[in-house]
Design an enzyme around this catalytic site. Sequence first.
Site, PDB file in Angstrom:
ATOM      1  N   SER A  91      -9.367   1.422   2.763  1.00 40.91           N
ATOM      2  CA  SER A  91      -8.527   2.278   1.962  1.00 40.91           C
ATOM      3  C   SER A  91      -7.455   1.520   1.181  1.00 40.91           C
ATOM      4  O   SER A  91      -6.754   2.093   0.349  1.00 40.91           O
ATOM      5  CB  SER A  91      -7.859   3.320   2.862  1.00 40.91           C
ATOM      6  OG  SER A  91      -7.013   2.704   3.828  1.00 40.91           O
ATOM      7  N   LEU A 134      -7.342   8.439   3.615  1.00 38.60           N
ATOM      8  CA  LEU A 134      -7.384   7.017   3.993  1.00 38.60           C
ATOM      9  C   LEU A 134      -8.695   6.609   4.661  1.00 38.60           C
ATOM     10  O   LEU A 134      -9.054   5.435   4.644  1.00 38.60           O
ATOM     11  CB  LEU A 134      -6.224   6.637   4.925  1.00 38.60           C
ATOM     12  CG  LEU A 134      -4.813   6.825   4.387  1.00 38.60           C
ATOM     13  CD1 LEU A 134      -3.787   6.326   5.409  1.00 38.60           C
ATOM     14  CD2 LEU A 134      -4.604   6.106   3.064  1.00 38.60           C
ATOM     15  N   ILE A 161      -7.311   0.779   9.978  1.00 40.08           N
ATOM     16  CA  ILE A 161      -7.687   1.538  11.168  1.00 40.08           C
ATOM     17  C   ILE A 161      -9.200   1.505  11.384  1.00 40.08           C
ATOM     18  O   ILE A 161      -9.694   1.848  12.445  1.00 40.08           O
ATOM     19  CB  ILE A 161      -7.181   2.994  11.089  1.00 40.08           C
ATOM     20  CG1 ILE A 161      -7.215   3.663  12.468  1.00 40.08           C
ATOM     21  CG2 ILE A 161      -7.989   3.809  10.071  1.00 40.08           C
ATOM     22  CD1 ILE A 161      -6.552   5.033  12.509  1.00 40.08           C
ATOM     23  N   GLY A 162      -9.932   1.065  10.345  1.00 40.69           N
ATOM     24  CA  GLY A 162     -11.374   0.963  10.483  1.00 40.69           C
ATOM     25  C   GLY A 162     -11.959  -0.100   9.569  1.00 40.69           C
ATOM     26  O   GLY A 162     -13.168  -0.140   9.343  1.00 40.69           O
ATOM     27  N   GLY A 163     -11.074  -0.931   9.008  1.00 37.70           N
ATOM     28  CA  GLY A 163     -11.508  -1.963   8.075  1.00 37.70           C
ATOM     29  C   GLY A 163     -10.765  -1.918   6.756  1.00 37.70           C
ATOM     30  O   GLY A 163     -11.122  -2.608   5.804  1.00 37.70           O
ATOM     31  N   SER A 164      -9.687  -1.138   6.688  1.00 38.77           N
ATOM     32  CA  SER A 164      -9.051  -0.836   5.406  1.00 38.77           C
ATOM     33  C   SER A 164      -8.308  -1.997   4.766  1.00 38.77           C
ATOM     34  O   SER A 164      -7.991  -1.941   3.580  1.00 38.77           O
ATOM     35  CB  SER A 164      -8.088   0.345   5.581  1.00 38.77           C
ATOM     36  OG  SER A 164      -8.797   1.524   5.839  1.00 38.77           O
ATOM     37  N   LYS A 172       0.840  -1.195   0.000  1.00 38.19           N
ATOM     38  CA  LYS A 172       0.000   0.000   0.000  1.00 38.19           C
ATOM     39  C   LYS A 172       0.878   1.248   0.000  1.00 38.19           C
ATOM     40  O   LYS A 172       1.977   1.246   0.553  1.00 38.19           O
ATOM     41  CB  LYS A 172      -0.878  -0.035   1.257  1.00 38.19           C
ATOM     42  CG  LYS A 172      -1.916   1.069   1.364  1.00 38.19           C
ATOM     43  CD  LYS A 172      -2.715   0.871   2.641  1.00 38.19           C
ATOM     44  CE  LYS A 172      -3.858   1.878   2.746  1.00 38.19           C
ATOM     45  NZ  LYS A 172      -4.656   1.645   3.975  1.00 38.19           N
TER      46      LYS A 172
END
Length: 570
Positions: A209, A183, A230-233, A134
């Site tokens: 992201s 992101l 950080i939240g599902g990326s 990434k």
Amino acid sequence: MSSNSKDWQKLCAERKERRLQSIPKDWLIHAPPESQRNVLNVPETCGLLTGHELDITSTTDVDTLLGKLALGQWSSVEVTTAFYKRAIVAQQLTNCLTEIFVEKALARAKEVDEYFQQTGKTIGPLHGLPISLKDQFCIKGMDTVMGYAGWIGKPAEKDSVLIEILYDLGAVPFVRTNVPQTLLWGETYNHVFGRTTNPYDRYMTPGGSTGGEGALLAMHGSPLGVGTDIGGSVRIPAAFCGLYSLRPSYGRLPYQGCVNSQLGQESISSVLGPMTSSPSGVLRFTKAIIDAKPWNSDPLAVRKPWSRDEYELGEHGNGVGMCFAIMWDDDIVKPHPPVIRAMEITKAALEAAGHKVINWVPHRHAEIYKNTAQIFFADSGHDFFTDCELSGEPLIQTMSPAENAHELVLDGLPLSRTLVEKPAHLSAYDLWQLHNEKRELRKSYLDHWEATKAITGTGRAVDAIISPVSPHTACPHGCHIHGFYTVLCNNLDLTTSVFPVSFADKDLDKKLPPHEFRNQDDKAVYHLYDSELFHGLPVGLQLIGRTLEEEGVIGMTEVMDKALKAYKAA
């Protein structure tokens, strides 16, 4: 639009042109028209890859690839070249890449091969394996743009710790992949490189992201990629693109030297995780990185060596007669029919394999969701606006495309989240109260989990939770609005994997009658579903374990995967 709009637009145009010029001219193909939505078969039909290169890139099991490299049956140069050519095809079809450095990667592959030829030994457990990354992992001498025009032209002075470790392990970093601006989106679009599409259906998002990785891996343009979450990326693109992935707990894998949005926000930390087409890829990458003792290079890396006993499920009945709980929905947004059917298949497969399955009762989810959102936006978006001001580019307010957008308006409700309404900028004291609340919520959730000892029949609490990754499969660009199924695990810091289960089927997944909608998101997601539109898209689920339980989660995911394959074969 800023008065500097021409400047930032020029920066973006020049950067995209440099990316194009970095592609070998004889690797350009005659791409199919945009009207062709599924492009998965193009690498086999475009004529660029030889038969041997197609054999290499069709080898989805990472163990098999590493085995052939370790025995000298395939050289790193030929494996890297094959995946590089396929990655370039994927780029021309889905716009998934940001950084293309063919000469540097092939020079590294040659170095790996020469070591093997001279010593008869491999450099390390990832010897010769090309790995995609990434666009957050710094590589010395290269920009790490991360979706911001203002970050163009600022090459890294040193490698990130992960890159250093990958070199030590014998790997070959070979491309970097696209991300959304800031992101914090479940989709992938920025002003610099544009929009990444899903190769299963280019009208759909690959997620975010880490969406560039998702699209690339779905095209088999890389055997193994690394993203951040950080939240599902990591998990959302994995589910949307039919992949396996792992979201480890805070600090288990080294993040030092990786650029990010909201640097300094450490209540809900971003973590890195692997994405791949095989369970073996998740295992080999995670174990190799942990065995490299990353805590000696990253002060935030947890000093916890790899545990064979945990991987062999010593804390989970040695993998026999386990008890799983299914979270049929999160009490906020109900899942679409393909996701429900995937959970039903998983339940049946687990029971057929001798495991018990019970229902998970959601616990204080609305409070956890609110706590997370307030922490993420405690600075009122100051970090995002500051990075945009570097070039004068505007902050992206929606992932909906300007043309050919999915038209669905419900009583004036748009499907895309925006940042037009900025939340209040919290004081340090207010943020501390959120941190304190988060600790209390984590303790409450732990107690709720432990209380399941009374009903599992194993003498233990539930071994793991099975849940949706998203209430839907990959969706039209601009339509991803509910991320709590994954955010839950980031707030509570629960180690979580993603595994593929099935594909949406227009005949099996008929639209359900309307239910009593809990909120506007629930209503919007319900009306988004169209069995024809979503037909053929992959469906993945999460396996949620405990904090710092990477070995156990990987082990249980392998049990799950074997159960699913046996059930489907029966």
